[in-house]
Design an enzyme around this catalytic site. Structure first.
Site, PDB file in Angstrom:
ATOM      1  N   GLU A   5     -10.397   4.772   6.509  1.00 58.26           N
ATOM      2  CA  GLU A   5      -8.758   5.496   6.699  1.00 58.26           C
ATOM      3  C   GLU A   5      -8.528   7.058   6.134  1.00 58.26           C
ATOM      4  OE1 GLU A   5      -8.220   2.030   5.389  1.00 58.26           O
ATOM      5  OE2 GLU A   5      -6.892   1.867   6.607  1.00 58.26           O
ATOM      6  N   ARG A  13       0.418  -1.539   0.064  1.00 57.78           N
ATOM      7  CA  ARG A  13       0.299   0.167  -0.033  1.00 57.78           C
ATOM      8  C   ARG A  13       0.969   1.448  -0.230  1.00 57.78           C
ATOM      9  NH1 ARG A  13      -5.526   1.476   0.437  1.00 57.78           N
ATOM     10  NH2 ARG A  13      -6.201  -0.808   0.490  1.00 57.78           N
TER      11      ARG A  13
HETATM   12  N1  MTE Z   1     -12.572   4.529  13.853  1.00 59.83           N
HETATM   13  C1  MTE Z   1     -12.961   4.369  15.027  1.00 59.83           C
HETATM   14  N2  MTE Z   1     -14.089   4.581  16.169  1.00 59.83           N
HETATM   15  N3  MTE Z   1     -12.519   3.574  15.472  1.00 59.83           N
HETATM   16  C2  MTE Z   1     -11.945   2.494  14.640  1.00 59.83           C
HETATM   17  O1  MTE Z   1     -11.019   2.085  15.551  1.00 59.83           O
HETATM   18  N4  MTE Z   1     -10.905   2.041  13.081  1.00 59.83           N
HETATM   19  C3  MTE Z   1     -10.628   2.685  11.132  1.00 59.83           C
HETATM   20  C4  MTE Z   1     -12.004   3.573  10.344  1.00 59.83           C
HETATM   21  N5  MTE Z   1     -12.360   4.114  11.901  1.00 59.83           N
HETATM   22  C5  MTE Z   1     -11.227   2.907  13.606  1.00 59.83           C
HETATM   23  C6  MTE Z   1     -12.839   3.923  12.980  1.00 59.83           C
HETATM   24  C7  MTE Z   1      -9.849   2.221  10.818  1.00 59.83           C
HETATM   25  S1  MTE Z   1      -8.520   1.606  10.756  1.00 59.83           S
HETATM   26  C8  MTE Z   1     -10.900   1.133   9.777  1.00 59.83           C
HETATM   27  S2  MTE Z   1      -9.958   0.233   8.223  1.00 59.83           S
HETATM   28  C9  MTE Z   1     -12.241   1.406   9.220  1.00 59.83           C
HETATM   29  O2  MTE Z   1     -12.023   2.338  10.324  1.00 59.83           O
HETATM   30  C10 MTE Z   1     -12.625   0.405   9.119  1.00 59.83           C
HETATM   31  O3  MTE Z   1     -13.546   0.303   9.104  1.00 59.83           O
HETATM   32  P1  MTE Z   1     -15.033   0.415   7.809  1.00 59.83           P
HETATM   33  O4  MTE Z   1     -14.100  -0.044   6.825  1.00 59.83           O
HETATM   34  O5  MTE Z   1     -16.385   0.013   8.361  1.00 59.83           O
HETATM   35  O6  MTE Z   1     -15.089   1.972   7.627  1.00 59.83           O
HETATM   36  N1  HPA Z   2      -6.148  -3.045   4.303  1.00 56.51           N
HETATM   37  C1  HPA Z   2      -5.999  -3.400   5.169  1.00 56.51           C
HETATM   38  N2  HPA Z   2      -5.838  -4.715   5.575  1.00 56.51           N
HETATM   39  C2  HPA Z   2      -5.372  -5.407   4.896  1.00 56.51           C
HETATM   40  C3  HPA Z   2      -5.045  -5.400   3.592  1.00 56.51           C
HETATM   41  C4  HPA Z   2      -5.113  -3.557   3.304  1.00 56.51           C
HETATM   42  O1  HPA Z   2      -5.292  -2.983   2.065  1.00 56.51           O
HETATM   43  N3  HPA Z   2      -4.975  -5.821   2.784  1.00 56.51           N
HETATM   44  C5  HPA Z   2      -4.374  -7.156   3.431  1.00 56.51           C
HETATM   45  N4  HPA Z   2      -4.647  -6.384   4.758  1.00 56.51           N
HETATM   46 MO1  MOS Z   3      -7.674  -0.919   9.440  1.00 53.29          MO
HETATM   47  S1  MOS Z   3      -5.327   0.283   9.515  1.00 53.29           S
HETATM   48  O1  MOS Z   3      -7.054  -1.241   7.468  1.00 53.29           O
HETATM   49  O2  MOS Z   3      -7.932  -1.635  10.817  1.00 53.29           O
END
Ligand code: MTE
Ligand code: HPA
Ligand code: MOS
Length: 785
Positions: free
Chosen positions: A728, A325
């Protein structure tokens, strides 16, 4: 089985619930303390509590383990380590050979050696300190550059290559180069890692785990205990934050708790003290980037060569895809005609780093933004102009170095809009005027865009399942493979289901993620939770609705097309029945009111050997303007104002999305300003709690914080209701704060030289940068005399 309705897509359905800014389903319970986390669960009689024995040294040969004193302590139930694992001593998320318990070698401070269980937490914790471990010390490798010199890696290098970078650099009018050090980041979730394992009959094991990846916990617990996966169930109601830290490493805690439960036949709870959580589990990878760029005199990039050294720590864990990434985000918003991006996974005697919000993207984006800013300052050009002439577009090129076309490019739209809404021109002039008369407190202003690719960069992970039941009173039960960590996934998916059936949101019961209900799921990660699970739930609900519609049409004696669902009722011309009545009628006709939906993201593919393909279903776009004040005598800085514009497609829930943008921005700002991990010379992490590791608090939030969602911008790809992922991408908008600090420092050189600033921009690093710039200016003056 499924009389699927392939024509039905979320775009043909009306929207009354989707798109509304509805509060998080647990918001009131979160603040009232009524939302249950694992540590709040009533404990079963006989519950044991577990604590780890962790390595006190960074590197050594494990010669013996003596549990005698611990076992003699009242209340202690046992001590177990590698030799006691009935199945496989394995926790690697991707590769084999990553052990739960150290075998012959301990390879970082905080490495798990053994687990102790006792009648209560304090007894277990104290007994763990009494387990004698005899370790013959070995020399540790702690520095990533040192690891690179020794060719000490956990994985082979990865490389994205496009065009001929050597030729481009050789023929470029200007060649600039530099090195950027980027720090790591601790997840600092409020709830530290925890699991509660409950043994059942006939070898069964139920594990409540604070994990983003219940399926991985299920499979690894089975592997460790030597069971089939079908003997283990993992359940997750919610996490008190994950941020990537519970994507792979929750398995360590769940695996140990399950081992104790299996050995003793008693329930076992394991939770980590903050100190052990910080020392014993991985973080965001710190990186060094060595770069060389060729540009023309207008600042257009001709070729870019970047070599990344990432701190993998002691094992691979998720470092491979994290580096992928980074390499696929080094372009960020910019077309780079000739590129070579290389990533080395450096093996050091520090804890194995892991996923963290952005997953390697932030390091790539920080690197290119640093390069763009350096180009502008060294060539005395306006940084925003240098950005603009390098954006992907008709005049530059629209294909990334890894081969994915940049479709639906919104870079100009978002950057111009945020420059306008933040009064860039006027404030630029004001800040320059301020700096002209204030030698000590300097102000800085910066704008930067973010383009972030959505999908797991490993194609196979882009799938999800959901289970929907309609009961005879018309209430709906919803389950899916995604986990809730505070990000609002559950309410979004519930909105999708309520929208399909046109019922009130509170008719949809949100339930704990459970591997026995929806199997073989991916981690809730890569920001894909709502894209994947939302679509799977949409498909399940739509299939049930199609069958119910047949029943309704028969009942009313009309064509199916006439049937509509509205406000909890099902209508045919002037007649209607309640949704519950139709559910009952369907049951009487022996129609199935339950469905499992499955979704796999279309269009994506990736060749890990050539590092080419279309890894991402689509891109999200965002832009931020940040203003800071920097005290050039103490190095302290403060973000005074931030303006953000973020593309979220047609949002499923704009209130949740705004919260995600604000939180991610502040977390990104924390990474780049105040959060600093510090290991001593023996490899001990010394920042293991809030007193030494500073995360941003409420007073660090910019006092003027204008966050907007890009309007009328449906996703051009067929995502659920044309929404886009949000979790993210906005973290990387925090880079604007770091760039604004650079801008403030650069004002000391009156636009004549680029500062060298490492991340995070702690007061120490800011002062170093200020002093280096002053030295350089002085030397320049001396040389020209
Ligand atoms: N928001 C909160 N409040 N707490 C969390 O732990 N994790 C983040 C983001 N937002 C997180 C957060 C991360 S690393 C990811 S990958 C996404 O939420 C995962 O959830 P989603 O795919 O439903 O957005
Ligand atoms: N994001 C988070 N987790 C993962 C990914 C990614 O792009 N690829 C494999 N595991
Ligand atoms: Mo988020 S770092 O892809 O859990």
């Amino acid at each position: 089985m499924t009389q699927a309705t392939p024509q039905a897509t979320p775009h043909t359905v009306q929207r009354t619930i989707v798109g509304k800014g509805i509060a998080h389903d647990s918001a009131a319970r979160h603040v009232a303390g009524a939302a249950n986390y694992i540590d709040d669960m009533p404990e079963l009689p006989g519950t044991l509590h577990a604590a780890f024995v962790l390595s006190p040294v960074a590197h050594g040969r494990l010669k013996s383990i003596d549990p005698t004193q611990a076992l003699a302590t009242a209340g202690v139930a046992g001590v177990w380590w590698a030799k006691d694992v009935p199945g496989h001593n394995e926790v690697g998320p991707i590769l084999e050979g990553e052990t739960l318990f150290a075998e012959d070698i301990v390879d970082h401070e905080g490495r798990v050696i053994a687990v102790v269980a006792a009648c209560d937490f304090e007894t277990a914790y104290r007994a763990a300190k009494k387990v004698k471990v005899d370790i013959e010390p070995l020399e540790p490798v702690l520095d990533i550059e040192e690891a690179h010199r020794r060719r000490s890696y956990v994985l082979p290098p990865q490389e994205v290559i496009d065009g001929d970078v050597e030729m481009a650099l050789a023929s470029a009018p200007h060649v600039l180069s530099g090195t950027l050090h980027m720090g790591g980041q601790d997840h600092f979730y409020l709830e530290t890692q925890i699991a509660y394992a409950i043994p059942g009959e006939n070898g069964e094991m139920l594990v409540h785990s604070s994990t983003q990846h219940p399926t991985e916990v299920q499979h690894h617990v089975a592997l460790i205990l030597g069971l089939h996966a079908n003997a283990v169930e993992c359940q997750v109601r919610r996490m008190g934050g994950g941020f990537g830290g519970k994507e792979s490493q929750a398995t360590i805690i769940a695996g140990a708790a399950a081992l104790v439960a299996a050995k003793t036949g008693k329930p076992c709870k394991m939770r980590l003290k903050r100190r052990d959580d910080m020392a014993g589990t991985g973080k965001r990878h710190d990186y060094v980037a060595n770069w060389k760029v060729g540009v023309d005199s207008r600042g257009r990039i001709l070729g870019l060569d970047v070599e990344y050294l990432a701190r993998a720590g002691n094992l691979p864990d998720l470092t491979g895809p994290v580096i992928t990434r980074t390499l696929t985000h080094t372009d960020n918003a910019y077309h780079i005609p000739h590129a070579r991006f290389t990533g080395h996974a450096c093996k050091t005697n520090t804890v194995s780093n892991t996923a963290f919000r952005g997953f390697g993207g932030p390091q790539g984006i920080l690197t290119i933004e640093n390069i763009i800013d350096t180009i502008a300052r060294e060539l005395k050009l306006d940084p925003n102009h240098v950005r603009a002439i390098n954006y992907y577009g008709d005049a530059t090129g629209e294909v990334t170095p890894y081969g994915q076309p940049v479709e639906d490019n919104r870079l100009i739209e978002v950057t111009e809009a945020v420059l306008a809404s933040s009064d860039w021109q006027q404030r630029r002039a004001e800040i320059d005027a301020h700096n002209a008369t204030n030698p000590v407190i300097r102000r800085g202003l910066a704008m930067m865009p973010v383009k972030f690719g959505i999908s797991f960069n490993l194609t196979s992970l882009n799938q999800a399942g959901a289970l929907v039941h309609v009961y005879l009173d018309g209430s709906i039960f919803l389950n899916h493979g995604g986990t809730e960590m505070g990000q609002g996934l559950f309410v979004k998916v519930a909105q999708v289901v309520a929208e399909v059936f046109q019922v009130e949101l509170d008719m949809v019961r949100i339930s704990s993620t459970a591997t026995g209900k929806v199997p073989n799921t991916s981690a809730t990660a890569a920001s894909t939770g709502s894209d994947l699970n939302g679509m799977a739930a949409f498909k399940a609900a739509t299939a049930i609705k199609a069958r119910m519609t047949t029943v309704a049409a028969e009942h009313f004696g009309v064509e199916e097309e006439v049937i509509t669902y509205r406000e909890g009722r099902v209508h045919a011309d002037n007649e209607s029945v309640s949704f519950g009545e139709l559910a009952k009628m369907s049951w009487l006709k022996r129609v199935q009111l339950s469905e499992a939906g499955h979704y796999a993201t279309p269009k994506i593919h990736w060749d890990g050997k050539t590092m080419k393909g279309r890894p991402f279903f689509y891109f999200t776009y965002g832009a931020a303007v940040a203003e800071v004040a920097v005290d050039t005598l103490t190095g302290e800085s403060r973000c005074l104002r931030a303006d953000i514009l973020q593309d979220v497609g047609s949002p499923l829930n704009p209130a949740i999305d705004l919260g995600q943008i604000e939180g991610a921005f502040v977390q990104g700002m924390g990474w780049l300003t105040c959060e600093e991990l510090w290991w001593d010379k023996t490899g001990r992490l010394r920042t293991v709690g809030p007193s030494t590791y500073k995360i941003p608090g409420s007073r660090d939030v910019p006092p003027e914080f204008n966050v907007r969602i890009l309007e009328n911008a449906p996703n051009r790809e067929e995502t659920v209701f044309r929404s886009k992922a949000i979790g993210e991408p906005p973290l990387m908008l925090g880079v604007s704060v770091w760039l604004a600090i650079r801008d403030a420092i650069a004002s000391l050189a009156k636009g004549g030289a680029a500062p060298q600033l490492d991340a995070p921009a702690t007061p120490e690093n800011v002062l170093r940068s200020v002093n280096a710039l002053k030295q350089r200016l002085k030397k320049g003056l001396d040389d020209s005399r």
